[in-house]
Write a protein that holds these residues in place. Structure first.
Motif, PDB file in Angstrom:
ATOM      1  N   ASP A 187       0.842  -1.193   0.000  1.00  0.00           N
ATOM      2  CA  ASP A 187       0.000   0.000   0.000  1.00  0.00           C
ATOM      3  C   ASP A 187       0.882   1.249   0.000  1.00  0.00           C
ATOM      4  OD1 ASP A 187      -2.984   0.878   0.478  1.00  0.00           O
ATOM      5  OD2 ASP A 187      -1.766   2.149   1.780  1.00  0.00           O
ATOM      6  N   GLU A 188       0.345   2.342  -0.569  1.00  0.00           N
ATOM      7  CA  GLU A 188       1.112   3.594  -0.620  1.00  0.00           C
ATOM      8  C   GLU A 188       1.326   4.179   0.769  1.00  0.00           C
ATOM      9  OE1 GLU A 188      -2.943   6.099  -1.821  1.00  0.00           O
ATOM     10  OE2 GLU A 188      -1.134   6.283  -3.025  1.00  0.00           O
ATOM     11  N   HIS A 189       0.459   3.836   1.709  1.00  0.00           N
ATOM     12  CA  HIS A 189       0.625   4.284   3.093  1.00  0.00           C
ATOM     13  C   HIS A 189       1.465   3.286   3.873  1.00  0.00           C
ATOM     14  CE1 HIS A 189      -3.181   6.274   1.858  1.00  0.00           C
ATOM     15  NE2 HIS A 189      -2.750   7.255   2.640  1.00  0.00           N
ATOM     16  N   SER A 190       2.165   3.773   4.873  1.00  0.00           N
ATOM     17  CA  SER A 190       2.825   2.885   5.805  1.00  0.00           C
ATOM     18  C   SER A 190       1.760   2.164   6.625  1.00  0.00           C
ATOM     19  CB  SER A 190       3.752   3.664   6.740  1.00  0.00           C
ATOM     20  OG  SER A 190       4.834   4.226   6.017  1.00  0.00           O
ATOM     21  N   LEU A 191       2.139   1.093   7.286  1.00  0.00           N
ATOM     22  CA  LEU A 191       1.210   0.386   8.156  1.00  0.00           C
ATOM     23  C   LEU A 191       0.765   1.312   9.281  1.00  0.00           C
ATOM     24  CD1 LEU A 191       3.070  -3.041   8.486  1.00  0.00           C
ATOM     25  CD2 LEU A 191       1.172  -2.481   6.951  1.00  0.00           C
ATOM     26  N   ASP A 192      -0.459   1.106   9.768  1.00  0.00           N
ATOM     27  CA  ASP A 192      -0.982   1.974  10.825  1.00  0.00           C
ATOM     28  C   ASP A 192      -0.067   1.989  12.045  1.00  0.00           C
ATOM     29  OD1 ASP A 192      -3.320   2.866   9.533  1.00  0.00           O
ATOM     30  OD2 ASP A 192      -4.340   0.983  10.000  1.00  0.00           O
ATOM     31  N   VAL A 193       0.499   0.835  12.384  1.00  0.00           N
ATOM     32  CA  VAL A 193       1.382   0.782  13.542  1.00  0.00           C
ATOM     33  C   VAL A 193       2.650   1.593  13.293  1.00  0.00           C
ATOM     34  CG1 VAL A 193       2.549  -1.356  12.818  1.00  0.00           C
ATOM     35  CG2 VAL A 193       2.438  -0.749  15.256  1.00  0.00           C
ATOM     36  N   GLN A 194       3.120   1.626  12.040  1.00  0.00           N
ATOM     37  CA  GLN A 194       4.287   2.441  11.712  1.00  0.00           C
ATOM     38  C   GLN A 194       3.948   3.926  11.777  1.00  0.00           C
ATOM     39  OE1 GLN A 194       4.968   0.453   7.852  1.00  0.00           O
ATOM     40  NE2 GLN A 194       7.018  -0.071   8.588  1.00  0.00           N
ATOM     41  N   ARG A 195       2.768   4.283  11.301  1.00  0.00           N
ATOM     42  CA  ARG A 195       2.340   5.685  11.346  1.00  0.00           C
ATOM     43  C   ARG A 195       2.176   6.136  12.800  1.00  0.00           C
ATOM     44  NH1 ARG A 195      -2.523   6.462   7.077  1.00  0.00           N
ATOM     45  NH2 ARG A 195      -1.837   8.636   7.170  1.00  0.00           N
ATOM     46  N   TYR A 196       1.702   5.224  13.634  1.00  0.00           N
ATOM     47  CA  TYR A 196       1.547   5.514  15.063  1.00  0.00           C
ATOM     48  C   TYR A 196       2.896   5.833  15.693  1.00  0.00           C
ATOM     49  CZ  TYR A 196       1.015   4.376  20.044  1.00  0.00           C
ATOM     50  OH  TYR A 196       1.063   4.407  21.416  1.00  0.00           O
ATOM     51  N   HIS A 197       3.875   4.965  15.495  1.00  0.00           N
ATOM     52  CA  HIS A 197       5.179   5.161  16.119  1.00  0.00           C
ATOM     53  C   HIS A 197       5.925   6.362  15.521  1.00  0.00           C
ATOM     54  CE1 HIS A 197       5.301   1.774  18.859  1.00  0.00           C
ATOM     55  NE2 HIS A 197       4.813   0.989  17.916  1.00  0.00           N
ATOM     56  N   ALA A 198       5.759   6.597  14.224  1.00  0.00           N
ATOM     57  CA  ALA A 198       6.413   7.744  13.597  1.00  0.00           C
ATOM     58  C   ALA A 198       5.871   9.055  14.165  1.00  0.00           C
ATOM     59  CB  ALA A 198       6.218   7.701  12.086  1.00  0.00           C
ATOM     60  N   THR A 199       4.554   9.098  14.385  1.00  0.00           N
ATOM     61  CA  THR A 199       3.942  10.299  14.954  1.00  0.00           C
ATOM     62  C   THR A 199       4.380  10.496  16.403  1.00  0.00           C
ATOM     63  OG1 THR A 199       2.007   9.982  13.520  1.00  0.00           O
ATOM     64  CG2 THR A 199       1.764  11.511  15.364  1.00  0.00           C
ATOM     65  N   LEU A 200       4.393   9.413  17.176  1.00  0.00           N
ATOM     66  CA  LEU A 200       4.859   9.506  18.558  1.00  0.00           C
ATOM     67  C   LEU A 200       6.295  10.002  18.625  1.00  0.00           C
ATOM     68  CD1 LEU A 200       3.591   6.388  20.553  1.00  0.00           C
ATOM     69  CD2 LEU A 200       2.592   8.667  20.388  1.00  0.00           C
ATOM     70  N   CYS A 201       7.108   9.549  17.688  1.00  0.00           N
ATOM     71  CA  CYS A 201       8.520   9.932  17.675  1.00  0.00           C
ATOM     72  C   CYS A 201       8.661  11.442  17.499  1.00  0.00           C
ATOM     73  CB  CYS A 201       9.237   9.188  16.547  1.00  0.00           C
ATOM     74  SG  CYS A 201      11.038   9.365  16.555  1.00  0.00           S
ATOM     75  N   LEU A 202       7.880  12.019  16.597  1.00  0.00           N
ATOM     76  CA  LEU A 202       7.936  13.463  16.374  1.00  0.00           C
ATOM     77  C   LEU A 202       7.419  14.232  17.590  1.00  0.00           C
ATOM     78  CD1 LEU A 202       6.737  13.698  12.663  1.00  0.00           C
ATOM     79  CD2 LEU A 202       9.045  14.157  13.529  1.00  0.00           C
TER      80      LEU A 202
END
Length: 248
Positions: A187-202
């Motif tokens: 999928d063009e989007h990252s996995l939801d769990v990856q998006r979750y951790h990437a957002t938390l990181c920022l």
């Protein structure tokens, strides 16, 4: 909802100023059901915040946001529209309500509005990249996720808390997946769990002291903490240069 700061003279030092004239027009399709009416009202409450969020990034062409569209959320470059269905807002509200999200101290309605702000920032990022002919090396979906998070963190006094609600939505959506399929990885989007951790990181990188508890305890905690601080600064600097170049 965090009190709007009036978008800082620089978004994390991004040097973004308000455009002299609004370039975004909102179009509301008449709601037909009780649920659509509820979604409409949730959107209308945060309409001023939405407009100010958009004004932080000037476009080279006009843009219309259609609420109550059939498809979406999405950005359609052919007609320069962001399309947000009422049923999307309803689905997000139902997810937060089902999870008893009020136990976090944030009501499901407020969390829905927070997640909607992040979604609109995400789709606006697509519009900005298209209208300003920005070159993106890598996954554009990841780039606009980052942009949406940075805008929230720096445009609102409690922007990190708003972004945290959006991150939690990714986590809730991930919990609904019983088994990952091959298509999930392409999928063009990252996995939801990856998006979750990437957002938390920022979020953590924006204020390590306040959000020290966001990073899970692990042997790599110290390394990840440093990486998130560096990532936040790097992404902020990258967008700073990008936006300055495309605003001239």
């Amino acid at each position: 909802m965090g009190k709007l700061l009036g978008v800082l003279s620089g978004i994390c030092g991004l040097g973004l100023a308000f455009s002299a004239q609004a370039v975004v027009t909102n179009q509301f399709i008449e709601p037909q059901t009780r649920q659509e009416t509820q979604a409409y009202r949730l959107i209308k409450v945060i309409e001023p915040q939405i407009q100010l969020l958009y004004q932080a990034l000037p476009l080279q062409s006009k843009l219309t946001v259609v609420y109550g569209a059939q498809d979406g959320p999405l950005f359609d470059p052919e007609v320069m529209q962001i399309q947000i269905p009422y049923h999307f807002v309803t689905e997000v509200l139902n997810r937060f309500s089902k999870d008893d999200y009020q136990q976090t101290g944030v009501t499901p309605k407020q969390a829905t509005q927070d997640a909607l702000l992040h979604t609109l920032g995400h789709e606006y990022g697509h519009a900005y990249i298209y209208a300003n002919e920005v070159i993106v090396l890598g996954r554009e979906e990841d780039a606009v996720d980052t942009l949406a998070t940075l805008l929230l963190i720096n445009a609102f006094e409690e922007g990190a808390e708003i972004a945290l609600s959006a991150a939690d939505l990714f986590a809730l959506e991930d919990e609904e997946i019983d088994e990952l399929m091959v298509d999930d990885f392409s999928d063009e989007h990252s996995l939801d769990v990856q998006r979750y951790h990437a957002t938390l990181c920022l979020i953590y990188g924006s204020d390590p002291k306040q959000y020290a508890g966001l990073l899970a305890d692990s042997a790599q905690r110290e390394d990840r903490a440093l990486m998130c601080q560096q990532e936040y600064q790097r992404q902020s600097d990258n967008w700073d240069r990008l936006i300055r170049r495309n605003s001239n």
